[in-house]
Design a protein around this motif. Structure first.
Motif, PDB file in Angstrom:
ATOM      1  N   SER A  63       0.807  -1.240   0.075  1.00  0.00           N
ATOM      2  CA  SER A  63       0.053  -0.040   0.175  1.00  0.00           C
ATOM      3  C   SER A  63       0.896   1.274   0.073  1.00  0.00           C
ATOM      4  N   PHE A  64       0.273   2.346  -0.539  1.00  0.00           N
ATOM      5  CA  PHE A  64       0.762   3.714  -0.491  1.00  0.00           C
ATOM      6  C   PHE A  64       0.597   4.272   0.782  1.00  0.00           C
ATOM      7  N   THR A 102       4.921  -3.001   2.871  1.00  0.00           N
ATOM      8  CA  THR A 102       4.550  -4.501   2.740  1.00  0.00           C
ATOM      9  C   THR A 102       5.238  -5.333   3.978  1.00  0.00           C
ATOM     10  N   ASN A 103       5.227  -6.569   3.413  1.00  0.00           N
ATOM     11  CA  ASN A 103       5.993  -7.495   4.625  1.00  0.00           C
ATOM     12  C   ASN A 103       7.413  -7.447   4.205  1.00  0.00           C
ATOM     13  N   HIS A 104       8.105  -7.962   5.253  1.00  0.00           N
ATOM     14  CA  HIS A 104       9.226  -8.081   5.257  1.00  0.00           C
ATOM     15  C   HIS A 104       9.582  -9.279   4.222  1.00  0.00           C
ATOM     16  N   HIS A 105       8.977 -10.284   4.440  1.00  0.00           N
ATOM     17  CA  HIS A 105       9.018 -11.616   3.749  1.00  0.00           C
ATOM     18  C   HIS A 105       8.547 -11.511   2.445  1.00  0.00           C
ATOM     19  N   CYS A 106       7.868 -10.432   1.999  1.00  0.00           N
ATOM     20  CA  CYS A 106       7.552 -10.053   0.465  1.00  0.00           C
ATOM     21  C   CYS A 106       8.721  -9.294  -0.228  1.00  0.00           C
ATOM     22  N   ALA A 107       9.521  -8.658   0.745  1.00  0.00           N
ATOM     23  CA  ALA A 107      10.572  -7.855   0.267  1.00  0.00           C
ATOM     24  C   ALA A 107      12.124  -8.581   0.308  1.00  0.00           C
ATOM     25  N   ARG A 108      11.938  -9.765   0.684  1.00  0.00           N
ATOM     26  CA  ARG A 108      13.081 -10.556   1.252  1.00  0.00           C
ATOM     27  C   ARG A 108      14.028 -10.722  -0.077  1.00  0.00           C
ATOM     28  N   GLY A 109      13.408 -10.731  -1.223  1.00  0.00           N
ATOM     29  CA  GLY A 109      14.297 -10.904  -2.360  1.00  0.00           C
ATOM     30  C   GLY A 109      15.038 -10.074  -2.744  1.00  0.00           C
ATOM     31  N   CYS A 110      14.349  -8.522  -2.612  1.00  0.00           N
ATOM     32  CA  CYS A 110      15.216  -7.211  -2.808  1.00  0.00           C
ATOM     33  C   CYS A 110      16.166  -7.298  -1.678  1.00  0.00           C
ATOM     34  N   ASP A 149       5.400 -10.916  15.618  1.00  0.00           N
ATOM     35  CA  ASP A 149       6.338 -10.734  14.590  1.00  0.00           C
ATOM     36  C   ASP A 149       6.294  -9.083  14.345  1.00  0.00           C
ATOM     37  N   LEU A 150       7.315  -8.330  13.664  1.00  0.00           N
ATOM     38  CA  LEU A 150       7.282  -7.021  12.934  1.00  0.00           C
ATOM     39  C   LEU A 150       7.802  -7.468  11.524  1.00  0.00           C
ATOM     40  N   ASP A 151       6.855  -8.041  11.096  1.00  0.00           N
ATOM     41  CA  ASP A 151       7.101  -8.539   9.483  1.00  0.00           C
ATOM     42  C   ASP A 151       6.536  -7.095   8.621  1.00  0.00           C
ATOM     43  N   VAL A 152       7.428  -6.205   8.609  1.00  0.00           N
ATOM     44  CA  VAL A 152       7.257  -4.862   7.989  1.00  0.00           C
ATOM     45  C   VAL A 152       8.435  -4.614   7.057  1.00  0.00           C
ATOM     46  N   THR A 153       8.216  -3.890   6.006  1.00  0.00           N
ATOM     47  CA  THR A 153       9.293  -3.361   5.031  1.00  0.00           C
ATOM     48  C   THR A 153       8.785  -2.124   4.448  1.00  0.00           C
ATOM     49  N   PHE A 154       9.471  -1.067   4.297  1.00  0.00           N
ATOM     50  CA  PHE A 154       9.278   0.093   3.802  1.00  0.00           C
ATOM     51  C   PHE A 154       9.908   0.384   2.477  1.00  0.00           C
ATOM     52  N   LEU A 155       9.390   0.502   1.265  1.00  0.00           N
ATOM     53  CA  LEU A 155      10.078   0.800   0.149  1.00  0.00           C
ATOM     54  C   LEU A 155       9.503   2.138  -0.637  1.00  0.00           C
ATOM     55  N   ARG A 156      10.025   2.544  -1.337  1.00  0.00           N
ATOM     56  CA  ARG A 156       9.649   3.866  -2.187  1.00  0.00           C
ATOM     57  C   ARG A 156       9.815   3.687  -3.612  1.00  0.00           C
ATOM     58  N   VAL A 157       8.580   3.968  -4.447  1.00  0.00           N
ATOM     59  CA  VAL A 157       8.569   3.987  -5.868  1.00  0.00           C
ATOM     60  C   VAL A 157       8.922   5.230  -6.254  1.00  0.00           C
ATOM     61  N   TYR A 158       9.848   5.433  -7.422  1.00  0.00           N
ATOM     62  CA  TYR A 158      10.523   6.636  -7.971  1.00  0.00           C
ATOM     63  C   TYR A 158       9.886   6.550  -9.414  1.00  0.00           C
ATOM     64  N   GLU A 159       9.839   7.839  -9.906  1.00  0.00           N
ATOM     65  CA  GLU A 159       9.738   8.145 -11.497  1.00  0.00           C
ATOM     66  C   GLU A 159      10.679   9.407 -11.880  1.00  0.00           C
ATOM     67  N   ASP A 160      11.226   8.870 -12.897  1.00  0.00           N
ATOM     68  CA  ASP A 160      12.306   9.761 -13.462  1.00  0.00           C
ATOM     69  C   ASP A 160      13.164  10.299 -12.329  1.00  0.00           C
TER      70      ASP A 160
END
Length: 698
Positions: A63-64, A73-81, A210-221
């Motif tokens: 979610s934004f 999102t979840n930590h386990h969803c962003a584990r790959g990154c 569990d603290l199953d959380v990760t923060f990401l950011r989307v970029y444009e240009d």
């Protein structure tokens, strides 16, 4: 497994009862929510929630949560990154990650985030195109028309993704148009030890901590994307017991609308085989990890996924082995068939559909193993083989008209394909060799040493020697090599002597043949007749139903509520203080040092995790939990053990979504990680009073 099934919608036979349903946004039962909870979501509310929700294209929800492109999102969803950005010297999985400044936000090598902009019903167009067709002609026409609609929707814009989504087993088709974000950067992730506290023993269980959380950011240009018009604000107090909650996410797959013949195939063939293969793969990875700390680091993400899939598959299998539950499914199908049989016109249109599906399933039993190992097995066993086969097939497919291509090479999907193909994510040769050797060994074991395909693939080599040779000799780990082959097309691929390319070329004729057999004789038959059954259901029961999950955006509603297990009441909310009571100092119950050092400054009564009656399934991980005001009150990261049967049915008395409480996230960011930048975005003004800063991950 502890389970009591009281299925509300047996095979979609009637409108959903209780808090059941993963509803599409263009068919949400707002009036029903008002009747039970006193709140009626308006179209404006639904649009806002839809546009504030997000999807990780790799298989999770998000979610934004700020005006500047911050994504939760979840930590386990962003584990790959997180793992792809890690090295032996900087292990962000073990130690966590926090970008103290925007410049430190680091791009994920292979992540795409989607935002659903619109939904269009295209059922009429597809039904018109396929009317009166069957078998190969039906399959080819349907595929071509889907590709045409998707291509027209995206219009060659790489920032747009369009997918035709099949709903109600073919009773309806919707065109989903997404805004694509391919520049996704890691902002903050806690340590694995707290993100997956309790490990596999606690997976799909409750109480949880569990603290199953990760923060990401989307970029444009090159700049943070502007999401100021559509994002979820943070609630002041988070979820409370009894409160109405909504979960907006992307449930991956449910099978509640399948026929008995299909369910029997799942129960008797697919799931037992899957359980055996996953168990053996887990053993292989465990042995690989004993080679050393680096081997353990590079394979941890794979092990996590295998163990999660194994436990989930076991739960699904046990659901289908439940005699009372299966009898309910049988009764529901028989009821619908009787209604169809009693109406001459309906009998003529729909009466044979169930038997046709049963015949197709029986036919598939005869070549499922060949389909698995020829078409699917090697592709999922090795990143290098996936790259090789994509290049080999792409050279041929991209020369064809869009409607004639394999679905994954449709013009609308090319940006996503190229992003994955040219990802700079690290590839680990030792792990590649182990995985490929394992799959080749299983292929020989399942098909037999004398099988022509096995002889063709292995020749005189053992699985281990073949895997070692093609991995060691391949240059495909180099992105520039892939780009040159892709750009060079058929001529470049034909001339390539890369051993992985040669292996892909060797197996491709057999793989294509068995895929064609499956698509024309099994998939097309099931799809066509499932469409007929769906239409029969609509005629008999009406359209006030929700479709099976398809990894498309859905909205469920429910409330924060405990449940009874083994005669004991399970409270709906846990507290942060009890997290330390569960700490043993040994994995998987060993808290990270940052938490142990911060214990005295944390408010122990802060809610940690909670359960709610919202209907979810795998793929909902990372979904926001919101209140009626559209504010974040939690973050879905799991379901309880009873929810694993949710693939086939829903029981509100025990099925629960498990979420991180929003206040636990705030308390941790403030007092453990000192993540002031993130805090200020989530709750503007919250950092005016300096937070207590303990031992930030980094």
């Amino acid at each position: 497994m502890k389970r009591l099934f009281l299925i509300a919608t047996l095979l979609g036979a009637a409108p959903a009862l209780a808090d059941e349903g993963m509803w599409t946004y263009n068919n949400f039962p707002s009036a029903k929510v008002k009747e039970k909870y006193g709140f009626e979501p308006t179209q404006q509310w639904l649009d806002k929630v839809r546009l504030s929700s997000a999807r990780l294209a790799g298989g999770c929800s998000a979610s934004f949560v700020s005006p500047e492109g911050l994504v939760m999102t979840n930590h386990h969803c962003a584990r790959g990154c997180i793992q792809q950005l890690s090295t032996a010297k900087k292990d962000y999985i073990a130690n966590g990650f926090y970008a103290k400044a925007q410049a430190e936000e680091t791009k994920c090598p292979a992540m795409e985030i989607n935002q659903l902009e619109s939904i269009t019903d295209v059922t009429a167009e597809l039904n018109k195109a396929t009317q009166g067709l069957s078998g190969k002609q039906y399959a080819d026409t349907l595929k071509a028309k889907m590709s045409e609609l998707e291509q027209s929707c995206s219009a060659g814009n790489a920032k747009v993704r369009c997918d035709v989504v099949t709903l109600y087993q073919g009773g309806q088709y919707n065109l989903y148009k997404y805004r694509r974000f391919q520049d996704v950067r890691l902002v903050m992730a806690p340590e694995h030890a707290i993100a997956f506290f309790g490990g596999d023993p606690d997976n799909f269980e409750f109480p949880r901590y569990d603290l199953d959380v990760t923060f990401l950011r989307v970029y444009e240009d090159g700049k943070p994307a502007d999401t100021s018009k559509n994002y979820f604000k943070w609630s002041e107090k988070g979820a409370k017991e009894g409160e109405l909650t909504f979960i907006s996410g992307h449930p991956g797959r449910t099978s509640r609308g399948l026929t008995i013949a299909e369910l029997e195939f799942h129960r008797d063939v697919q799931l037992p085989k899957t359980l055996m293969q996953l168990s053996e793969l887990r053993g292989m990875i465990a042995e690989f990890q004993k080679r050393g700390p680096e081997q353990k680091r590079i394979s941890n993400n794979l092990l996590f996924g295998v163990e999660n899939s194994l436990k989930a598959s076991k739960g699904r299998h046990e659901a289908l082995l439940d005699k009372k539950f299966f009898a309910q499914k049988v009764a529901a199908e028989q009821e619908l068939r009787k209604k169809v049989e009693s109406n001459p016109e309906m009998k003529k249109k729909y009466g044979a559909a169930w038997d046709e599906i049963a015949k197709a399933q029986e036919q598939y039993r005869n070549f499922r193993t060949e389909h698995l190992f020829k078409e699917q097995g090697l592709n999922g066993a090795s990143d290098l083989f996936y790259i090789a086969r994509t290049l080999v097939r792409g050279a041929e497919e991209l020369q064809k008209e869009n409607g004639q291509r394999l679905r994954e090479f449709s013009q609308a999907g090319i940006p996503n394909l190229e992003a994955r193909l040219f990802s700079p994510a690290p590839i680990y040769p030792e792990l590649e060799t182990a995985r490929l050797a394992f799959t080749l060994s299983k292929m020989r074991e399942e098909l037999g040493a004398d099988h022509p395909f096995v002889k063709k693939v292995l020749g005189k080599e053992s699985p281990e020697k073949l895997a070692a040779r093609v991995v060691k000799g391949s240059k495909l780990a180099d992105v520039k090599v892939r780009q040159a082959l892709y750009k060079g097309g058929q001529a470049a691929v034909d001339a390539s002597k890369d051993p992985m390319i040669e292996l892909a070329k060797l197996v491709d004729p057999d793989a294509r043949a068995v895929r064609k057999q499956f698509e024309e004789n099994v998939e097309a038959v099931i799809r066509k007749n499932s469409e007929l059954i769906a239409k029969a259901k609509f005629e008999v029961y009406g359209t006030n139903q929700y479709p099976d999950a398809t990894f498309s955006l859905r909205l469920s509603y429910g409330s924060v509520k405990g449940y009874t297990e083994d005669g004991k009441q399970v409270a709906p909310i846990t507290q942060m203080a009890n997290t330390f009571d569960r700490h043993t100092g040994e994995d998987p119950f060993a808290l990270p040092q940052s938490w142990l050092k911060s214990q005295n400054v944390l408010t122990g009564s802060t809610p940690m995790n909670f359960v709610s009656t919202n209907d979810i399934i795998g793929g909902n991980s990372g979904s926001p939990v919101i209140n009626k005001d559209g504010e974040i009150v939690g973050l879905v990261f799991d379901g309880n053990i009873q929810s694993l049967g949710g693939e086939y049915g829903f029981d509100e008395s025990v099925n629960r979504a498990v979420s991180v409480h929003s206040e636990a996230i705030i308390e941790s960011l403030k007092k453990i990680y000192g993540a002031t930048r993130v805090l200020e975005e989530l709750r503007p003004g919250s950092t005016k009073v300096p937070p207590v800063k303990a031992n930030p991950a980094g």
